[in-house]
Design an enzyme around this catalytic site. Structure first.
Site, mmCIF file in Angstrom:
data_model
loop_
_atom_site.group_PDB
_atom_site.id
_atom_site.type_symbol
_atom_site.label_atom_id
_atom_site.label_comp_id
_atom_site.label_asym_id
_atom_site.label_seq_id
_atom_site.Cartn_x
_atom_site.Cartn_y
_atom_site.Cartn_z
ATOM 1 N N PHE A 149 0.816 -1.226 0.000
ATOM 2 C CA PHE A 149 0.000 0.000 0.000
ATOM 3 C C PHE A 149 0.843 1.266 0.000
ATOM 4 O O PHE A 149 0.368 2.326 -0.369
ATOM 5 C CB PHE A 149 -0.948 -0.002 1.209
ATOM 6 C CG PHE A 149 -0.291 0.385 2.512
ATOM 7 C CD1 PHE A 149 -0.077 1.729 2.824
ATOM 8 C CD2 PHE A 149 0.125 -0.570 3.437
ATOM 9 C CE1 PHE A 149 0.533 2.096 4.023
ATOM 10 C CE2 PHE A 149 0.736 -0.215 4.630
ATOM 11 C CZ PHE A 149 0.948 1.130 4.915
ATOM 12 N N LYS A 173 -1.241 -7.153 -9.291
ATOM 13 C CA LYS A 173 -2.217 -7.225 -8.195
ATOM 14 C C LYS A 173 -1.786 -6.160 -7.180
ATOM 15 O O LYS A 173 -0.911 -6.386 -6.349
ATOM 16 C CB LYS A 173 -2.202 -8.626 -7.569
ATOM 17 C CG LYS A 173 -3.487 -9.046 -6.872
ATOM 18 C CD LYS A 173 -3.981 -8.127 -5.792
ATOM 19 C CE LYS A 173 -3.233 -8.316 -4.490
ATOM 20 N NZ LYS A 173 -3.646 -7.293 -3.450
ATOM 21 N N SER A 226 5.220 -7.012 3.319
ATOM 22 C CA SER A 226 5.763 -7.329 4.647
ATOM 23 C C SER A 226 6.516 -8.662 4.612
ATOM 24 O O SER A 226 6.283 -9.506 3.737
ATOM 25 C CB SER A 226 4.613 -7.398 5.652
ATOM 26 O OG SER A 226 3.703 -8.400 5.247
ATOM 27 N N CYS A 281 9.440 1.739 3.535
ATOM 28 C CA CYS A 281 10.320 0.621 3.896
ATOM 29 C C CYS A 281 11.746 1.099 4.083
ATOM 30 O O CYS A 281 12.577 0.382 4.622
ATOM 31 C CB CYS A 281 10.278 -0.456 2.834
ATOM 32 S SG CYS A 281 10.912 0.141 1.284
ATOM 33 N N GLU A 379 8.718 -4.191 13.288
ATOM 34 C CA GLU A 379 8.609 -3.098 12.313
ATOM 35 C C GLU A 379 7.342 -2.322 12.659
ATOM 36 O O GLU A 379 6.242 -2.875 12.610
ATOM 37 C CB GLU A 379 8.506 -3.657 10.886
ATOM 38 C CG GLU A 379 8.374 -2.549 9.855
ATOM 39 C CD GLU A 379 8.141 -3.044 8.432
ATOM 40 O OE1 GLU A 379 7.453 -4.054 8.237
ATOM 41 O OE2 GLU A 379 8.652 -2.379 7.506
HETATM 42 P P1 NAD Z 1 1.432 -6.659 2.966
HETATM 43 O O1 NAD Z 1 2.468 -7.718 3.034
HETATM 44 O O2 NAD Z 1 0.318 -6.692 3.959
HETATM 45 O O3 NAD Z 1 0.726 -6.646 1.516
HETATM 46 C C1 NAD Z 1 1.473 -6.648 0.349
HETATM 47 C C2 NAD Z 1 0.665 -7.335 -0.749
HETATM 48 O O4 NAD Z 1 0.432 -8.699 -0.364
HETATM 49 C C3 NAD Z 1 -0.690 -6.696 -0.991
HETATM 50 O O5 NAD Z 1 -0.942 -6.664 -2.367
HETATM 51 C C4 NAD Z 1 -1.640 -7.624 -0.249
HETATM 52 O O6 NAD Z 1 -2.925 -7.668 -0.845
HETATM 53 C C5 NAD Z 1 -0.962 -8.966 -0.365
HETATM 54 N N1 NAD Z 1 -1.252 -9.840 0.781
HETATM 55 C C6 NAD Z 1 -1.465 -9.446 2.065
HETATM 56 N N2 NAD Z 1 -1.698 -10.521 2.837
HETATM 57 C C7 NAD Z 1 -1.614 -11.606 2.050
HETATM 58 C C8 NAD Z 1 -1.742 -13.011 2.290
HETATM 59 N N3 NAD Z 1 -2.005 -13.494 3.508
HETATM 60 N N4 NAD Z 1 -1.589 -13.843 1.239
HETATM 61 C C9 NAD Z 1 -1.311 -13.362 0.023
HETATM 62 N N5 NAD Z 1 -1.198 -12.059 -0.263
HETATM 63 C C10 NAD Z 1 -1.320 -11.177 0.739
HETATM 64 O O7 NAD Z 1 2.198 -5.252 3.023
HETATM 65 P P2 NAD Z 1 1.568 -3.796 3.119
HETATM 66 O O8 NAD Z 1 1.009 -3.609 4.477
HETATM 67 O O9 NAD Z 1 0.725 -3.522 1.945
HETATM 68 O O10 NAD Z 1 2.898 -2.905 2.950
HETATM 69 C C11 NAD Z 1 3.736 -2.561 4.025
HETATM 70 C C12 NAD Z 1 4.890 -3.526 4.139
HETATM 71 O O11 NAD Z 1 5.616 -3.550 2.915
HETATM 72 C C13 NAD Z 1 5.897 -3.115 5.189
HETATM 73 O O12 NAD Z 1 6.322 -4.272 5.863
HETATM 74 C C14 NAD Z 1 7.037 -2.510 4.384
HETATM 75 O O13 NAD Z 1 8.302 -2.552 5.009
HETATM 76 C C15 NAD Z 1 7.011 -3.364 3.172
HETATM 77 N N6 NAD Z 1 7.646 -2.711 2.039
HETATM 78 C C16 NAD Z 1 8.862 -3.169 1.654
HETATM 79 C C17 NAD Z 1 9.516 -2.568 0.608
HETATM 80 C C18 NAD Z 1 10.859 -3.049 0.162
HETATM 81 O O14 NAD Z 1 11.291 -2.617 -0.887
HETATM 82 N N7 NAD Z 1 11.525 -3.932 0.874
HETATM 83 C C19 NAD Z 1 8.927 -1.483 -0.052
HETATM 84 C C20 NAD Z 1 7.666 -1.055 0.360
HETATM 85 C C21 NAD Z 1 7.038 -1.681 1.419
#
Ligand code: NAD
Length: 494
Positions: A149, A173, A226, A281, A379
């Site tokens: 997000f 997605k 995440s 991140c 985090e």
């Molecule tokens: P998230 O892991 O909750 O969601 C990411 C994606 O995975 C979304 O599209 C979501 O719909 C999908 N998803 C969520 N739960 C799922 C499940 N159980 N099974 C399958 N798909 C699932 O992350 P978020 O809250 O959207 O974003 C924040 C996180 O992203 C933080 O941990 C941040 O550090 C990380 N992030 C990392 C980077 C990087 O480059 N390392 C960059 C941006 C964000």
């Protein structure tokens, strides 16, 4: 209520699954839109469209693919404000920050404009007498991107620009929390001349993700999100035979040595700790202050916080917007609630004075934080900066290297030797020397170490091109019919 749907085979497609999610305006807390959640059949339709478009697109000349990227570059540039407004409306980040996101995403499209050069192979004439050997890189096929997000425009651009330029077709997605930017990208790509089916968007949740992970026609998955989900995506995707790069969460430390310019370090800590409400991140989450300067540094950081303007991202003067959802606000606030009981000092309490409407928390500063406390171990992903006091460079370095995450880090010092030693010693993928958010430019690659990345390939830049292509080596001979003969020996070069 506004309804947000899919983009399949060159056009908008309304969802039929009957399942949907809520998209909030985080600045007011109101439900702004509903987003359709894709069924397995809808994901299959998007993958089928991408598979059907693949032969035409991968046969399209490099010059034409570059031209489409150049057009896309112009369109994103011309629509910066419109894209940024969508980000502010659904994510909540302030307009200036949203424009920065668009600019950093655009860099990746600019990089992909150089695809004819980037896909040049190698050639060895006369590897053996009359034999030439050359290497080429070819697209993987249908590839998918699953995005978080916090960067609803930039992270998709990290992925699709290189993926498409390399000749793949794409299924995105996006995060269900702020899904609209992805649809605007789809429209712009179509206007740029990308043929229907080459870029598709399926909105949704785990159902859509799991189908992409198991679909036999999806060759590769790029994921950013995440750590627990990144690990799941990597394990499931690779078990299903796909190439996977899965970027996870972070806990970025900034080490401040006694010789640092403390005003510059305090400015950097505030900018990197609270920008985008800490939902980056690459945000700085922990300041490691060597104890001789710790009191001064904490005071300088604390002094800066009351001046920060917190409020709706649409107001041009505001510097920090709300968090993404009420649920996330409760989670982040919980770390401030628990800090004192765990032994930390709440120096600036962001629970006080935050705007009453919407998902706001004011900047919070915790001191005397230590490993073992939830505010250190987890985090937080919010506007909460923790200060850990250390006795020395070595103790600071050890904390960083012991941390399970390894996304970004920074050192603040005037000592070039110490900075160079840090760069050598630290087990983190992206390092800033007096730079608090060292996000690599688009012609390098982005990626953390340890639990911040699963897979071998970093995102975008040269590693992005490698990820979205596979190598082929051709050995060729155009024999002189006069010298042709049967030879059962193993081919030798001398
Ligand atoms: P998230 O892991 O909750 O969601 C990411 C994606 O995975 C979304 O599209 C979501 O719909 C999908 N998803 C969520 N739960 C799922 C499940 N159980 N099974 C399958 N798909 C699932 O992350 P978020 O809250 O959207 O974003 C924040 C996180 O992203 C933080 O941990 C941040 O550090 C990380 N992030 C990392 C980077 C990087 O480059 N390392 C960059 C941006 C964000």
């Amino acid at each position: 209520m506004n309804r947000i749907s899919h983009w399949i085979d060159g056009g908008s497609v309304e969802g039929t699954s009957g399942r949907s999610g809520v998209v909030y305006n985080p600045a007011t807390g109101e439900e702004a839109s509903s987003v359709d959640f894709a069924s397995i059949e809808e994901v299959d339709a998007a993958v089928a469209a991408a598979a059907a478009a693949l032969p035409g697109w991968r046969s399209t000349g490099l010059g034409r693919r570059a031209e489409v990227m150049f057009h896309m570059r112009e369109l994103v540039d011309a629509n910066r404000k419109e894209i940024a407004s969508l980000l502010t409306a659904e994510h909540g980040k302030v307009l200036g920050d949203a424009l920065g996101e668009v600019a950093r995403g655009l860099e990746n499209i600019e990089f992909a404009c150089g695809i004819p050069h980037l896909l040049k192979g190698g050639y060895s004439e006369q590897a053996a007498t009359g034999v030439d050997v050359y290497s080429i890189r070819q697209p993987l096929g249908v590839v998918a991107g699953i995005t978080p997000f916090n960067f609803p425009a930039m992270v998709p651009m990290w992925m699709f620009a290189n993926a498409l330029a390399c000749g793949n077709t794409f299924v995105l997605k996006p995060s269900e929390k702020d899904p609209s930017a992805s649809l605007l990208m789809a429209e712009l790509l179509a206007t740029a001349g990308l043929p229907p089916g080459c870029f598709n968007v399926v909105q949704g949740d785990k159902v859509a993700v799991d189908r992409l992970l198991e679909h036999p026609d999806v060759a590769a998955i790029s994921f950013v999100g995440s750590t627990p989900i990144a690990r799941y995506i990597y394990e499931t995707g690779t078990a299903n035979g796909k190439r996977v790069q899965a970027l996870g969460g972070a806990k970025n430390h900034m080490l401040v040595l006694p010789d640092a310019d403390l005003d510059m370090a305090a400015d950097a800590a505030v900018s990197a700790g609270y920008g985008s409400a800490g939902e980056r991140c690459m945000a700085i989450s922990v300041v490691l202050a060597v104890d001789t300067i710790a009191d001064d540094l904490v005071a300088k950081i604390a002094d800066r916080l009351p001046a920060l303007k917190v409020g709706p991202g649409t107001e041009p003067d505001n510097e920090m917007g709300p968090l993404i959802t009420g649920e996330h606000l409760d989670k982040v606030r919980g770390y401030v609630d628990g800090a004192a009981d765990e032994g930390a000092t709440v120096v600036v309490d962001g629970r006080e004075g935050a705007p009453a409407e919407g998902f706001f928390l004011n900047p919070s500063l915790l001191d005397n934080v230590a490993p073992g406390m939830a505010c250190y171990d987890d985090e937080i992903f919010g506007p909460v900066l923790s200060v850990v006091r250390v006795h020395s460079y070595d103790e600071g370095l050890e904390l960083i290297n012991d941390n399970p995450y390894g996304n970004g880090t920074a050192i603040f010092t005037r000592d070039g030797g110490a900075a160079r030693q840090f760069q050598f010693d630290v087990n983190v993928g992206m390092v800033g020397l007096n730079v608090p958010i060292p996000v690599p430019v688009s012609y390098y690659s982005f990626g953390g170490w340890k639990s911040s990345l699963f897979g071998d390939t970093h995102m975008y830049g040269p590693e992005g091109i490698n990820f979205y292509t596979r190598g082929k080596v051709v050995t060729s001979r155009w024999p002189d019919p006069h010298t042709s003969r049967v030879d059962l020996g193993f081919p030798e070069t001398r």
